[in-house]
Each structure stands twice: as structure tokens, then as C-alpha cells.
Design a protein around this motif. Structure first.
Motif, PDB file in Angstrom:
ATOM      1  N   ASN A   7       6.596   0.751  -7.731  1.00 37.83           N
ATOM      2  CA  ASN A   7       5.532   1.669  -8.157  1.00 37.83           C
ATOM      3  C   ASN A   7       4.095   0.390  -8.108  1.00 37.83           C
ATOM      4  N   LYS A   8       4.399  -0.940  -9.199  1.00 36.80           N
ATOM      5  CA  LYS A   8       3.360  -1.954  -9.217  1.00 36.80           C
ATOM      6  C   LYS A   8       3.337  -2.733  -7.805  1.00 36.80           C
ATOM      7  N   LYS A   9       2.139  -2.929  -7.337  1.00 37.98           N
ATOM      8  CA  LYS A   9       1.953  -3.268  -5.763  1.00 37.98           C
ATOM      9  C   LYS A   9       1.753  -4.916  -6.929  1.00 37.98           C
ATOM     10  N   ILE A  10       2.314  -6.257  -6.575  1.00 37.15           N
ATOM     11  CA  ILE A  10       2.906  -7.286  -6.779  1.00 37.15           C
ATOM     12  C   ILE A  10       3.785  -8.203  -5.513  1.00 37.15           C
ATOM     13  N   LEU A  11       3.029  -9.469  -5.700  1.00 41.34           N
ATOM     14  CA  LEU A  11       2.936 -10.504  -4.697  1.00 41.34           C
ATOM     15  C   LEU A  11       4.234 -11.214  -5.580  1.00 41.34           C
TER      16      LEU A  11
END
Length: 318
Positions: A27-31
Motif C-alpha cells: 500500500n505504501k510506495k517505497i523504494l
């Protein structure tokens, strides 16, 4: 940042339900991860943006991309070949080895359906180790053939795995630090602090005489960076960071350690802080280039930044 840290602390406690943590990560867009290749010409970045991106050092522009659904948790270039190992989590795409010369993708079998977060080549590049979310350690050859698999002592999901630089010995981290030989024999199990705090990262020094670990932090926002002897004896603990140590990496020469947390920090081999680069968000991925004069980081808010070896920002990758 305090509120964000408290939220992430709750997630840390719930981590050992891998489904919860993985769903949050989707759900959280993280690199999540980044790595420079062996000759310093290419760097890879991945997260839960459904794409593995390869950038060129010469102009910091996109060189190649590979669609990989859901979360890429870690990438690791082969020490001498133009191939990259990719760990995935809750993805239709399995963890894999990708050959950049041919674009061939070899899927790695027998990994937990929940995926994996730890992946690393051994010092010769002959073996690839994966630590999965069921606490399983799997060892493959360069062609992706499974040659050995075994579990840690209580099946806790593994967050990071790293080979000794001169021996076929592995250090894994999760709820504890564990040392294994290549045959799966548990050499040492270490509870790194009295509180129940998850570890996130580990890296052997190039000498093989010691390794370093970084943890998530406790309810008081105290995240520990710890130096350990080869035999697993604690050498020192450092608690200056207010952010979890997502990743850490040694410069090839071995004289500097770079850590990704609430800031980019550069340390000497004895744990003395040399430089600090402030970040607007939490850093997750980190890697030195071959020459040791640049560091790339990826972050919670999808920022890709190139720093010099004094922790000064010199470029941003779009």
C-alpha cells in the motif's frame, strides 16, 4: 517524524505476521533497495512500484527496466558478472536472477509464498543465498539450481542475509543474529538486546574479522548500530540514530561504512561517525560505487539521491 516513527514501530511489532507487513508495504510506495554493479557503470533500484529500474552511471538516465509486480525487497549484483539477484515479497513474480546481457530471467524455486527479504552472493559468486519470510535459508548456484535449504531455529522471517567475505559462512538477522555454515549448521545465535527489537540489516567487513548490524529501534526511538566480532562477541553499540537502520554497506576498500536511516551516515571501521547527510525522509536502500567516491540511496518517499563520500548531495535521479 515522531508520529511516523511511532507508526512504523507498531508495524515493526506486527512484522512477525508477515502478511500484515507485506500488505502495508504494498500500500505504501517505497523504494526499498538499490545497488551499484561490480564495475560501477550501472545501478539498480527497486521497491513496490512494479518495476526494476537499471540506471546508467554516465548520465544517470534509465538504461533498462524489467516489470516485476508488487515489492522488490532487495537487489544484489553478482560480484563479477552482469547479472543481478532480485528478492520479491507477496508478488506473482518469484525472486530471480536476471542476466542483463541476455535479459534472461531465472526464477528461484522453493521460496516461501510470502517471499523473501534477504539475498546475497558469496565472495566467489558461486553461490546465491536467499533468506525468506518463513525463516528458510536457500542456497542456489549461478544457474538458479537449489543446492541446499535449511531453517533458522524458530522459523522467524529473515530480514537480511550476508556472506562472510572469505568463507562460506552466513550471518542472518531477524529477531536474533544467527551465524550458519553452508551446510546449515547453526554456529551462533545472539539476542542483540534485552528488548524484543527486530534487526533489519547486516554486513561483514571485508577483512572478515567483524560484522555490523542495524535494528529497527525501540519505543524510545533508540535504534542500535552494533559491531560484532567474527565469533559473535559484541564490540560496541551506537545509538545516535532516531530512524531504523534499513540497510548498511561497506566501501570496497573497507575503511568506511555507510548506513541508511533518518540520515545518511558514514562511519570508520571503529564506529566513529565521520560524516552525516540530512534527509527529508527515511532512507531505505544504500550502495557505494566501485571507486568509493559516491553513494546512492533510495527512500521511503521514492527519492533516489547520489551523494559524495562526505555525505553531500550531488545529484537526484528522476
Amino acid at each position: 517524524m515522531k508520529i511516523k516513527k511511532q507508526l512504523l514501530c507498531i508495524i515493526s511489532i506486527l512484522f512477525f505476521s508477515n502478511h500484515f507487513f507485506a500488505q502495508y508495504a504494498i500500500n505504501k510506495k517505497i523504494l526499498w533497495t538499490t545497488d551499484w554493479n561490480h564495475d560501477g557503470k550501472l545501478l539498480a533500484v527497486g521497491g513496490n512500484l512494479d518495476t526494476l529500474k537499471i540506471y546508467s552511471k554516465s548520465n544517470l538516465k534509465l538504461h533498462k527496466s524489467f516489470p516485476i509486480k508488487s515489492t522488490i525487497t532487495r537487489v544484489k549484483w553478482h560480484p563479477s558478472k552482469n547479472s543481478i539477484a532480485v528478492a520479491t515479497q507477496l508478488s506473482k513474480n518469484k525472486s530471480c536472477i536476471i542476466n542483463l546481457d541476455t535479459n534472461e530471467k531465472i526464477e528461484l524455486n522453493e521460496i516461501s509464498p510470502d517471499g523473501a527479504r534477504g539475498i546475497d552472493w558469496n565472495y566467489t559468486g558461486e553461490y546465491l543465498a536467499v533468506g525468506d519470510n518463513d525463516g528458510q535459508i536457500l542456497i542456489y548456484d549461478m544457474k538458479g539450481n537449489l543446492i541446499k535449504n535449511f531453517k533458522n531455529e524458530n522459523n522467524k522471517g529473515i530480514t537480511a542475509i550476508n556472506w562472510h567475505p572469505k568463507k562460506n559462512i552466513l550471518v542472518t538477522v531477524s529477531d536474533k543474529i544467527r551465524l550458519f555454515d553452508i551446510d546449515g549448521n547453526l554456529l551462533k545465535s545472539i539476542k542483540h538486546r534485552t528488548e524484543e527489537v527486530m534487526l533489519l540489516s547486516t554486513a561483514w567487513h571485508k577483512s572478515g574479522n567483524f560484522f555490523v548490524t542495524g535494528d529497527y529501534g525501540d519505543k524510545h526511538d533508540k535504534s542500535l548500530l552494533q559491531y560484532w566480532s567474527e565469533q559473535g562477541e559484541l564490540l560496541q553499540s551506537i545509538d545516535i540514530s532516531k530512524g531504523e537502520y534499513r540497510n548498511l554497506t561497506w566501501k570496497r576498500k573497507g575503511d568506511r561504512l555507510a548506513t541508511a536511516s533518518d540520515a545518511l551516515r558514514i562511519w570508520d571501521i571503529k564506529g566513529k561517525l565521520i560524516s552525516e547527510g540530512k534527509s527529508t525522509d527515511y532512507l531505505w536502500g544504500i550502495s557505494w560505487n566501485k571507486q568509493g567516491n559516491k553513494i546512492v540511496t533510495s527512500s521511503l518517499e521514492q527519492n533516489i539521491i547520489v551523494w559524495n563520500n562526505k555525505a553531500k548531495k550531488i545529484a537526484t535521479i528522476e
